[in-house]
Design an enzyme around this catalytic site. Structure first.
Site, PDB file in Angstrom:
ATOM      1  CE1 TYR A  54      36.048  41.712 -75.102  1.00  0.00           C
ATOM      2  CE2 TYR A  54      35.664  42.871 -73.065  1.00  0.00           C
ATOM      3  CZ  TYR A  54      36.438  42.032 -73.838  1.00  0.00           C
ATOM      4  OH  TYR A  54      37.605  41.519 -73.308  1.00  0.00           O
ATOM      5  CB  SER A 152      45.270  41.586 -74.424  1.00  0.00           C
ATOM      6  OG  SER A 152      44.509  40.434 -74.176  1.00  0.00           O
TER       7      SER A 152
HETATM    8  P1  NDP Z   1      35.268  34.505 -65.381  1.00  0.00           P
HETATM    9  O1  NDP Z   1      36.171  33.324 -65.452  1.00  0.00           O
HETATM   10  O2  NDP Z   1      35.237  35.320 -64.124  1.00  0.00           O
HETATM   11  O3  NDP Z   1      33.801  33.996 -65.758  1.00  0.00           O
HETATM   12  C1  NDP Z   1      32.694  34.822 -65.477  1.00  0.00           C
HETATM   13  C2  NDP Z   1      31.415  34.053 -65.658  1.00  0.00           C
HETATM   14  O4  NDP Z   1      31.397  32.905 -64.804  1.00  0.00           O
HETATM   15  C3  NDP Z   1      30.224  34.892 -65.243  1.00  0.00           C
HETATM   16  O5  NDP Z   1      29.778  35.732 -66.278  1.00  0.00           O
HETATM   17  C4  NDP Z   1      29.223  33.828 -64.830  1.00  0.00           C
HETATM   18  O6  NDP Z   1      28.629  33.291 -66.006  1.00  0.00           O
HETATM   19  C5  NDP Z   1      30.121  32.779 -64.175  1.00  0.00           C
HETATM   20  N1  NDP Z   1      30.324  33.035 -62.743  1.00  0.00           N
HETATM   21  C6  NDP Z   1      31.028  34.042 -62.166  1.00  0.00           C
HETATM   22  N2  NDP Z   1      31.002  33.953 -60.836  1.00  0.00           N
HETATM   23  C7  NDP Z   1      30.281  32.871 -60.542  1.00  0.00           C
HETATM   24  C8  NDP Z   1      29.917  32.272 -59.317  1.00  0.00           C
HETATM   25  N3  NDP Z   1      30.302  32.784 -58.168  1.00  0.00           N
HETATM   26  N4  NDP Z   1      29.161  31.140 -59.374  1.00  0.00           N
HETATM   27  C9  NDP Z   1      28.776  30.614 -60.553  1.00  0.00           C
HETATM   28  N5  NDP Z   1      29.070  31.150 -61.750  1.00  0.00           N
HETATM   29  C10 NDP Z   1      29.836  32.273 -61.753  1.00  0.00           C
HETATM   30  O7  NDP Z   1      35.691  35.547 -66.476  1.00  0.00           O
HETATM   31  P2  NDP Z   1      35.180  35.938 -67.960  1.00  0.00           P
HETATM   32  O8  NDP Z   1      35.383  34.804 -68.872  1.00  0.00           O
HETATM   33  O9  NDP Z   1      33.837  36.551 -67.866  1.00  0.00           O
HETATM   34  O10 NDP Z   1      36.219  37.070 -68.305  1.00  0.00           O
HETATM   35  C11 NDP Z   1      36.363  38.168 -67.410  1.00  0.00           C
HETATM   36  C12 NDP Z   1      36.839  39.393 -68.133  1.00  0.00           C
HETATM   37  O11 NDP Z   1      38.125  39.151 -68.690  1.00  0.00           O
HETATM   38  C13 NDP Z   1      35.996  39.810 -69.336  1.00  0.00           C
HETATM   39  O12 NDP Z   1      34.834  40.491 -68.990  1.00  0.00           O
HETATM   40  C14 NDP Z   1      36.973  40.691 -70.058  1.00  0.00           C
HETATM   41  O13 NDP Z   1      37.041  41.951 -69.430  1.00  0.00           O
HETATM   42  C15 NDP Z   1      38.275  39.933 -69.865  1.00  0.00           C
HETATM   43  N6  NDP Z   1      38.585  39.051 -71.018  1.00  0.00           N
HETATM   44  C16 NDP Z   1      39.642  39.429 -71.805  1.00  0.00           C
HETATM   45  C17 NDP Z   1      39.989  38.707 -72.908  1.00  0.00           C
HETATM   46  C18 NDP Z   1      41.133  39.171 -73.733  1.00  0.00           C
HETATM   47  O14 NDP Z   1      41.348  38.644 -74.837  1.00  0.00           O
HETATM   48  N7  NDP Z   1      41.892  40.140 -73.299  1.00  0.00           N
HETATM   49  C19 NDP Z   1      39.250  37.503 -73.319  1.00  0.00           C
HETATM   50  C20 NDP Z   1      38.176  37.154 -72.400  1.00  0.00           C
HETATM   51  C21 NDP Z   1      37.886  37.905 -71.297  1.00  0.00           C
HETATM   52  P3  NDP Z   1      27.138  32.665 -66.055  1.00  0.00           P
HETATM   53  O15 NDP Z   1      26.391  33.108 -64.842  1.00  0.00           O
HETATM   54  O16 NDP Z   1      26.568  33.194 -67.318  1.00  0.00           O
HETATM   55  O17 NDP Z   1      27.358  31.187 -66.112  1.00  0.00           O
END
Ligand code: NDP
Length: 336
Positions: A54, A152
């Site tokens: 990351y 994963s």
């Molecule tokens: P989410 O589906 O939780 O998306 C998070 C994003 O959505 C935030 O950064 C924000 O983005 C938006 N968001 C979150 N809450 C709200 C809300 N209440 N209202 C409006 N917008 C909101 O998960 P991620 O895609 O961030 O993934 C989470 C974690 O999963 C990662 O950090 C990582 O640790 C893991 N991961 C693992 C992977 C793997 O291959 N193993 C691949 C991908 C993720 P914004 O405000 O910028 O729009």
């Protein structure tokens, strides 16, 4: 906050877990990253997930700084190895013994800790013998640098094979970290049944479909300023798979369902993944502390079967269910 066992291990983790992909060291400034971590801690989140890749190792550094001074025993810190880091040399990626043994030391130093609670294979390495990988993980565990091992985006067969070797080596392969949300259900057909049988728990990523299931992206309209879909450092590219008017229109049909339950759409999305009894945690991201505070309220919410049916009807055929997508999510050859 609800705390759940990770698979059939004795390790308890917060059902809502905070991850820093695309945000720390990239989309958000370090002070905002620290505020998000603070909001997580203040709201009962004890489990934090990152990866060496990351922001090309910067995310681990930011998380290590943000958690500095916290009581280590009160935290569960997870990281991962596989994707290329550093200059991208021939041994800077994958799950070879060399890369695993070197990567764990880099991660521990950036995270400012002596051990991680869970060390995860970020993808399956098709070029390294699985025996070599699992032996290296066992040595990392025996050296006290990781307490448990996870994987994963491995397929059901890969998880079975890794789990069998881990057992022989006397270490716990206790978790699987796949993508899972109302829109992306590909683990339900094969990965979840295999993991139920083996006692492996799911820590599911992108439960809000990267923000899409919060309902803030409207069909035919520009994405809101500052959202992931506008993040040119990587976020916009990653979320593009869901930025489709059919998907966004269907997602809007979830709004009255969330309203009836007194939940925000993001809370409904997080609560939905937690209804699956094989899911140990929903792994949420956040670009601001208010999102963390909002999303944690999904912990403990029960969704009745008739409402689950309404959700399925609202989303219709935009839901992806094909189990073959798990293998497609991993490179056929080791990258780098
Ligand atoms: P989410 O589906 O939780 O998306 C998070 C994003 O959505 C935030 O950064 C924000 O983005 C938006 N968001 C979150 N809450 C709200 C809300 N209440 N209202 C409006 N917008 C909101 O998960 P991620 O895609 O961030 O993934 C989470 C974690 O999963 C990662 O950090 C990582 O640790 C893991 N991961 C693992 C992977 C793997 O291959 N193993 C691949 C991908 C993720 P914004 O405000 O910028 O729009």
């Amino acid at each position: 906050m609800e705390y759940r066992y990770l698979g059939n291990s004795g390790l308890k983790i917060s059902a809502i877990t905070y991850g820093n992909w695309l945000t720390h060291g990239s989309q958000v400034e370090n002070d905002v990253a620290a505020q998000c971590v603070r909001a997580a801690l203040d709201n009962g989140i004890t489990t934090f997930d990152t990866a060496d890749v990351y922001a090309n190792t910067k995310a681990e550094t930011v998380l290590g700084e943000a958690l500095k001074g916290e009581r280590r025993q009160s935290l569960e810190i997870f990281t991962k190895v596989y994707w290329p880091t550093g200059p991208g040399g021939p041994n800077d990626s994958g799950l070879s013994r060399k890369h695993i043994m070197e990567s764990i030391d880099g991660s521990l130093s950036r995270l400012q800790t002596d051990y991680v609670d869970l060390y995860q294979a970020h993808r399956f390495d098709t070029e390294t013998p699985l025996e070599e990988t699992m032996q290296a993980f066992a040595d990392v565990v025996r050296a006290g640098k990781a307490l448990y091992i996870g994987v994963s985006e491995w397929t059901a067969d890969q998880i079975r094979a890794g789990h069998a070797l881990a057992r022989e080596l006397g270490i716990g392969l206790i978790s699987s970290q796949p993508q899972y949300s109302m829109l992306w259900r590909v683990i339900e057909g094969e990965v979840v049944p295999a993991c139920r049988e083996l006692g492996v728990g799911q820590i599911v990523w992108s439960p809000i479909a990267q923000g899409v299931l919060s309902g803030k992206y409207l069909p035919g309209q520009q994405p809101p300023e500052g959202s992931r879909a506008t993040d040119t450092k990587g976020g916009a590219n990653m979320i593009s798979r869901f930025m489709d008017d059919d998907v966004l229109t269907r997602v809007q049909a979830l709004k009255p369902i969330a309203d009836d339950l007194g939940l925000s759409m993001a809370q409904l999305a997080v609560a939905w993944v937690l209804q699956n009894d094989n899911v140990s945690a929903a792994l949420v991201g956040a670009s601001r502390p208010e999102q963390v505070a909002e999303n944690v309220k999904a912990s403990g919410v029960r969704i009745q079967p008739d409402v689950l049916k309404q959700i399925d009807e609202a989303l219709g055929d935009v839901v992806v269910r094909d189990p073959a997508k798990t293998a497609e999510n991993a490179p056929a050859r080791r990258p780098g």
